[in-house]
Design an enzyme around this catalytic site. Structure first.
Site, PDB file in Angstrom:
ATOM      1  N   CYS A   1     -15.242 -18.769  33.682  1.00 17.01           N
ATOM      2  CA  CYS A   1     -14.937 -17.541  32.955  1.00 17.01           C
ATOM      3  C   CYS A   1     -13.558 -17.044  33.374  1.00 17.01           C
ATOM      4  O   CYS A   1     -13.302 -16.841  34.565  1.00 17.01           O
ATOM      5  CB  CYS A   1     -16.000 -16.481  33.265  1.00 17.01           C
ATOM      6  SG  CYS A   1     -15.630 -14.860  32.549  1.00 17.01           S
TER       7      CYS A   1
ATOM      8  N   CYS B   1     -13.811 -13.490  35.202  1.00 18.98           N
ATOM      9  CA  CYS B   1     -14.414 -13.259  36.527  1.00 18.98           C
ATOM     10  C   CYS B   1     -14.517 -14.506  37.394  1.00 18.98           C
ATOM     11  O   CYS B   1     -14.883 -14.398  38.562  1.00 18.98           O
ATOM     12  CB  CYS B   1     -15.799 -12.627  36.383  1.00 18.98           C
ATOM     13  SG  CYS B   1     -17.117 -13.795  35.978  1.00 18.98           S
TER      14      CYS B   1
ATOM     15  N   CYS C   1     -14.953 -28.106  14.758  1.00 18.99           N
ATOM     16  CA  CYS C   1     -14.899 -26.682  14.397  1.00 18.99           C
ATOM     17  C   CYS C   1     -13.620 -25.979  14.839  1.00 18.99           C
ATOM     18  O   CYS C   1     -13.319 -24.896  14.361  1.00 18.99           O
ATOM     19  CB  CYS C   1     -16.120 -25.951  14.937  1.00 18.99           C
ATOM     20  SG  CYS C   1     -16.153 -25.810  16.734  1.00 18.99           S
TER      21      CYS C   1
ATOM     22  N   CYS D   1     -20.792 -14.220  29.480  1.00 13.91           N
ATOM     23  CA  CYS D   1     -20.794 -14.655  30.880  1.00 13.91           C
ATOM     24  C   CYS D   1     -21.953 -14.002  31.621  1.00 13.91           C
ATOM     25  O   CYS D   1     -22.128 -12.786  31.559  1.00 13.91           O
ATOM     26  CB  CYS D   1     -19.466 -14.274  31.520  1.00 13.91           C
ATOM     27  SG  CYS D   1     -19.453 -14.548  33.313  1.00 13.91           S
TER      28      CYS D   1
ATOM     29  N   CYS E   1     -20.302 -11.394  34.376  1.00 15.81           N
ATOM     30  CA  CYS E   1     -19.518 -10.192  34.039  1.00 15.81           C
ATOM     31  C   CYS E   1     -19.744  -9.695  32.616  1.00 15.81           C
ATOM     32  O   CYS E   1     -19.149  -8.701  32.223  1.00 15.81           O
ATOM     33  CB  CYS E   1     -18.033 -10.446  34.263  1.00 15.81           C
ATOM     34  SG  CYS E   1     -17.227 -11.399  32.954  1.00 15.81           S
TER      35      CYS E   1
ATOM     36  N   HIS F   1     -17.668 -11.450  26.544  1.00 12.15           N
ATOM     37  CA  HIS F   1     -17.960 -12.220  25.339  1.00 12.15           C
ATOM     38  C   HIS F   1     -17.280 -13.581  25.443  1.00 12.15           C
ATOM     39  O   HIS F   1     -16.095 -13.675  25.766  1.00 12.15           O
ATOM     40  CB  HIS F   1     -17.430 -11.470  24.108  1.00 12.15           C
ATOM     41  CG  HIS F   1     -17.551 -12.246  22.841  1.00 12.15           C
ATOM     42  ND1 HIS F   1     -18.755 -12.419  22.191  1.00 12.15           N
ATOM     43  CD2 HIS F   1     -16.632 -12.911  22.099  1.00 12.15           C
ATOM     44  CE1 HIS F   1     -18.567 -13.154  21.098  1.00 12.15           C
ATOM     45  NE2 HIS F   1     -17.280 -13.466  21.018  1.00 12.15           N
TER      46      HIS F   1
ATOM     47  N   HIS G   1     -20.276 -17.965  20.435  1.00 12.40           N
ATOM     48  CA  HIS G   1     -21.619 -17.968  19.846  1.00 12.40           C
ATOM     49  C   HIS G   1     -22.281 -19.321  20.077  1.00 12.40           C
ATOM     50  O   HIS G   1     -21.615 -20.310  20.385  1.00 12.40           O
ATOM     51  CB  HIS G   1     -21.557 -17.659  18.352  1.00 12.40           C
ATOM     52  CG  HIS G   1     -21.124 -16.255  18.057  1.00 12.40           C
ATOM     53  ND1 HIS G   1     -19.793 -15.910  17.958  1.00 12.40           N
ATOM     54  CD2 HIS G   1     -21.838 -15.117  17.878  1.00 12.40           C
ATOM     55  CE1 HIS G   1     -19.712 -14.601  17.724  1.00 12.40           C
ATOM     56  NE2 HIS G   1     -20.924 -14.098  17.665  1.00 12.40           N
TER      57      HIS G   1
ATOM     58  N   ASP H   1     -26.603 -26.711  15.758  1.00 12.60           N
ATOM     59  CA  ASP H   1     -26.157 -27.950  15.113  1.00 12.60           C
ATOM     60  C   ASP H   1     -25.401 -28.850  16.093  1.00 12.60           C
ATOM     61  O   ASP H   1     -24.513 -29.607  15.710  1.00 12.60           O
ATOM     62  CB  ASP H   1     -25.281 -27.638  13.891  1.00 12.60           C
ATOM     63  CG  ASP H   1     -24.075 -26.775  14.247  1.00 12.60           C
ATOM     64  OD1 ASP H   1     -23.843 -26.502  15.447  1.00 12.60           O
ATOM     65  OD2 ASP H   1     -23.356 -26.360  13.317  1.00 12.60           O
TER      66      ASP H   1
ATOM     67  N   ARG I   1     -24.894 -26.071  20.117  1.00 19.94           N
ATOM     68  CA  ARG I   1     -23.427 -26.038  20.168  1.00 19.94           C
ATOM     69  C   ARG I   1     -22.979 -24.664  20.654  1.00 19.94           C
ATOM     70  O   ARG I   1     -23.112 -23.679  19.937  1.00 19.94           O
ATOM     71  CB  ARG I   1     -22.839 -26.329  18.785  1.00 19.94           C
ATOM     72  CG  ARG I   1     -21.314 -26.122  18.709  1.00 19.94           C
ATOM     73  CD  ARG I   1     -20.737 -26.662  17.397  1.00 19.94           C
ATOM     74  NE  ARG I   1     -21.288 -26.022  16.215  1.00 19.94           N
ATOM     75  CZ  ARG I   1     -20.693 -25.024  15.542  1.00 19.94           C
ATOM     76  NH1 ARG I   1     -19.516 -24.559  15.928  1.00 19.94           N
ATOM     77  NH2 ARG I   1     -21.271 -24.500  14.477  1.00 19.94           N
TER      78      ARG I   1
ATOM     79  N   CYS J   1     -20.090 -22.546  21.045  1.00 14.28           N
ATOM     80  CA  CYS J   1     -18.771 -22.495  20.415  1.00 14.28           C
ATOM     81  C   CYS J   1     -17.997 -21.376  21.114  1.00 14.28           C
ATOM     82  O   CYS J   1     -18.299 -20.197  20.955  1.00 14.28           O
ATOM     83  CB  CYS J   1     -18.966 -22.203  18.929  1.00 14.28           C
ATOM     84  SG  CYS J   1     -17.447 -22.142  17.998  1.00 14.28           S
TER      85      CYS J   1
HETATM   86 FE    FE Z   1     -17.304 -13.658  33.627  1.00  7.92          FE
END
Ligand code: FE
Length: 147
Positions: A62, A65, A80, A111, A114, A117, A120, A124, A132, A134
């Site tokens: 991440c 963090c 993708c 995460c 922390c 975001h 998603h 598939d 997956r 993504c």
């Molecule tokens: Fe994090």
């Protein structure tokens, strides 16, 4: 390097204590592009990130963090335009939440340390999980060792 000091006092690839910082605090310690993805649930444009076409052996952390999120052996080539993984490093490295924004029913991944975001998850993906993950490149740091 994922472990370099980014002027981010909470960044650690080994400390798994949960973080509960407010956005005002995150704003002080994250670069603007990381803040946008992590805290405002932004999305980088497809095929623009540094990891969608990245195949080195190592660990993805991440970027907010330092929490280890994915190993390269859980990554697969997807068309993708975002780095795609079929499994996280561990069950605890990721948390999930329903996301019904933009008229879509999706599952957001964040995460586990922390709550940043990340992206998603879709069903598939390839075997063995069929999933997956993504993920935005901006919210990932890479280090050439397996964590
Ligand atoms: Fe994090």
């Amino acid at each position: 390097m994922s472990t370099e000091n980014k002027n981010n006092p909470v960044y650690s690839t080994t400390n798994d204590n949960k973080l509960d910082l407010g956005n005002d605090e995150w704003k002080k310690i994250l670069q603007a592009d990381v803040y946008n993805i992590a805290r405002e649930k932004g999305t980088e444009r497809a095929f623009t990130g540094k990891f969608w076409d990245h195949n080195e052996t190592g660990t993805y952390y991440c970027a907010a963090c330092g929490n280890p999120l994915f190993n390269s052996n859980g990554k697969f080539e997807s068309s993708c335009g975002w780095p795609s993984f079929f499994e996280p490093i561990s069950k605890d490295s990721i948390i999930y939440a329903p996301d019904n924004s933009y008229g879509m029913k999706r599952t957001e991944v964040m995460c586990g340390r922390c709550n940043a975001h990340l992206g998603h998850i879709f069903n598939d993906g390839p075997p063995p999980t069929g999933m997956r993950y993504c993920i935005n490149s901006v919210i990932l740091d890479f280090d050439k060792k397996i964590g």
